[in-house]
Design an enzyme around this catalytic site. Structure first.
Site, mmCIF file in Angstrom:
data_model
loop_
_atom_site.group_PDB
_atom_site.id
_atom_site.type_symbol
_atom_site.label_atom_id
_atom_site.label_comp_id
_atom_site.label_asym_id
_atom_site.label_seq_id
_atom_site.Cartn_x
_atom_site.Cartn_y
_atom_site.Cartn_z
ATOM 1 N N ASP A 68 -19.681 91.789 -21.944
ATOM 2 C CA ASP A 68 -18.214 91.921 -21.869
ATOM 3 C C ASP A 68 -17.799 92.461 -20.496
ATOM 4 O O ASP A 68 -16.635 92.369 -20.127
ATOM 5 C CB ASP A 68 -17.713 92.902 -22.944
ATOM 6 C CG ASP A 68 -17.094 92.194 -24.140
ATOM 7 O OD1 ASP A 68 -16.823 90.984 -24.031
ATOM 8 O OD2 ASP A 68 -16.884 92.854 -25.176
ATOM 9 N N GLN A 127 -17.817 94.997 -31.458
ATOM 10 C CA GLN A 127 -16.427 94.594 -31.682
ATOM 11 C C GLN A 127 -15.560 95.840 -31.894
ATOM 12 O O GLN A 127 -15.850 96.672 -32.748
ATOM 13 C CB GLN A 127 -16.362 93.665 -32.907
ATOM 14 C CG GLN A 127 -14.977 93.109 -33.185
ATOM 15 C CD GLN A 127 -14.480 92.154 -32.109
ATOM 16 O OE1 GLN A 127 -15.231 91.339 -31.587
ATOM 17 N NE2 GLN A 127 -13.208 92.265 -31.763
ATOM 18 N N LYS A 167 -17.507 83.778 -31.639
ATOM 19 C CA LYS A 167 -18.462 84.019 -30.543
ATOM 20 C C LYS A 167 -19.851 83.552 -30.955
ATOM 21 O O LYS A 167 -20.572 82.931 -30.161
ATOM 22 C CB LYS A 167 -18.475 85.516 -30.172
ATOM 23 C CG LYS A 167 -17.199 85.952 -29.452
ATOM 24 C CD LYS A 167 -17.080 87.456 -29.338
ATOM 25 C CE LYS A 167 -15.716 87.833 -28.783
ATOM 26 N NZ LYS A 167 -15.460 89.289 -28.823
#
Ligand code: NAP
Length: 285
Positions: free
Chosen positions: A121, A98, A54
């Site tokens: 997200d 995460q 990412k």
């Protein structure tokens, strides 16, 4: 006749290139570049790889990276403090925690506190609620990547019968909401659905997000339908038989998978633009 393949790798590259151009134009207008903060707790190699990918993808399109790594034994409050700092930092447009985190850290609880304007997200309860109500907000990356694949192939959604197999918070549920917002007639299936094959046969657009390799068979597919297979690393659709019935189909790998990071980059840019346009806290209302 075999179905046309949807090339997710090529479309993801196009989206990433477009985000790169849009970031450059945004900076040329005098704005700070968008910033993506990732928080990784512990030393799980798979999680480290995801976070690294990412950050690398962000750097390629001119998004600033803020890469926070904490040890396996980091305290809950330590992670909480970093997330609060990031929430207040105007250079940070998007925050990713995460998951999973080590057991002493309540990762889902902390992730749920990410402010909606920085929730790139799109998975916090606030973002899910905005989506469920059809209000503007940041959308989850994999489902919005699927919508992008459909859009780029001019798949008619308005009035279409869309069947989504799977109802996870990550994929099935938000995807159903996005398809509904696009005016499809949406049916959501799950492990208790009776006669799944018969429901799938109604679908003009069939999406499998289950995690059961080869569950969806070719004769469950309406001839000419669009079939999107989210299953990873092995598809939920029996590709060899499905490709003979479908009109359009995603392969695995190279279908949905590559879209997720592309949409994360786009979300980060949109978050930066929304934050610049409106006072903090009111971005998506
Ligand atoms: P999940 O949280 O395990 O959810 C699976 C869903 O499938 C559940 O709703 C479950 O029903 C349903 N289900 C299970 N067995 C079924 C059956 N026999 N018939 C009908 N429905 C059934 O999984 P997920 O996170 O949504 O992920 C699904 C798949 O997508 C996985 O292969 C995952 O690796 C992949 N994935 C790929 C990407 C990507 O490519 N970027 C991103 C995310 C996920 P219940 O709700 O009744 O239990």
């Amino acid at each position: 006749m075999a179905a046309e393949l949807i090339d997710g790798r090529a479309i993801a590259l196009e989206v990433r290139a477009q985000v790169g151009r849009d970031v450059a134009a945004w900076v040329a207008e005098g704005h700070e570049p968008p910033g993506l903060a990732t928080v990784l707790v512990g030393d799980d190699p798979a999680s480290a790889l995801y976070v690294g990918n990412k950050q690398k993808a962000s750097a390629e399109v001119g998004i600033q990276g803020f890469d926070h790594r904490l040890p396996q034994d980091a305290a809950h409050d330590e992670v909480d403090a970093i997330l609060q700092e990031l929430a207040a930092d105007p250079r940070v447009s998007g925050i990713l925690l995460q998951l999973p985190t080590p057991p002493q850290v309540d990762g889902s609880g902390l992730a749920a506190m990410i402010p909606p304007g920085k929730d790139v997200d799109g998975l916090t309860p606030v973002s899910a609620g905005l989506l469920a109500q059809g209000r503007p907000g940041l959308r989850p990356c994999t489902p919005s990547g699927i919508l992008e694949l459909l859009r780029r192939h001019d798949v008619q959604l308005e009035g279409a019968e869309a069947v989504v197999v799977g109802r996870s918070d990550l994929v099935g549920r938000p995807l159903a909401a996005l398809l509904l917002a696009a005016n499809a007639t949406v049916t959501v299936c799950h492990s208790r659905t009776r006669d799944l094959a018969e429901v799938c046969r109604r679908a003009d657009v069939l999406v499998a997000a289950v995690g059961r390799p080869g569950l969806i068979l070719g004769d469950w597919i309406k001839p000419g339908a669009t079939v999107i297979d989210v299953g990873s690393p092995v598809g939920d659709v029996d590709f060899a038989t499905a490709v003979e019935r479908a009109g359009l189909i995603t392969p695995v790998p190279g279908g949905v998978g590559p879209m997720t990071i592309a949409m994360l980059l786009r979300n980060t840019l949109r978050a930066a633009q929304a934050a610049a346009a409106q006072p903090v806290g009111a971005e998506w209302t």
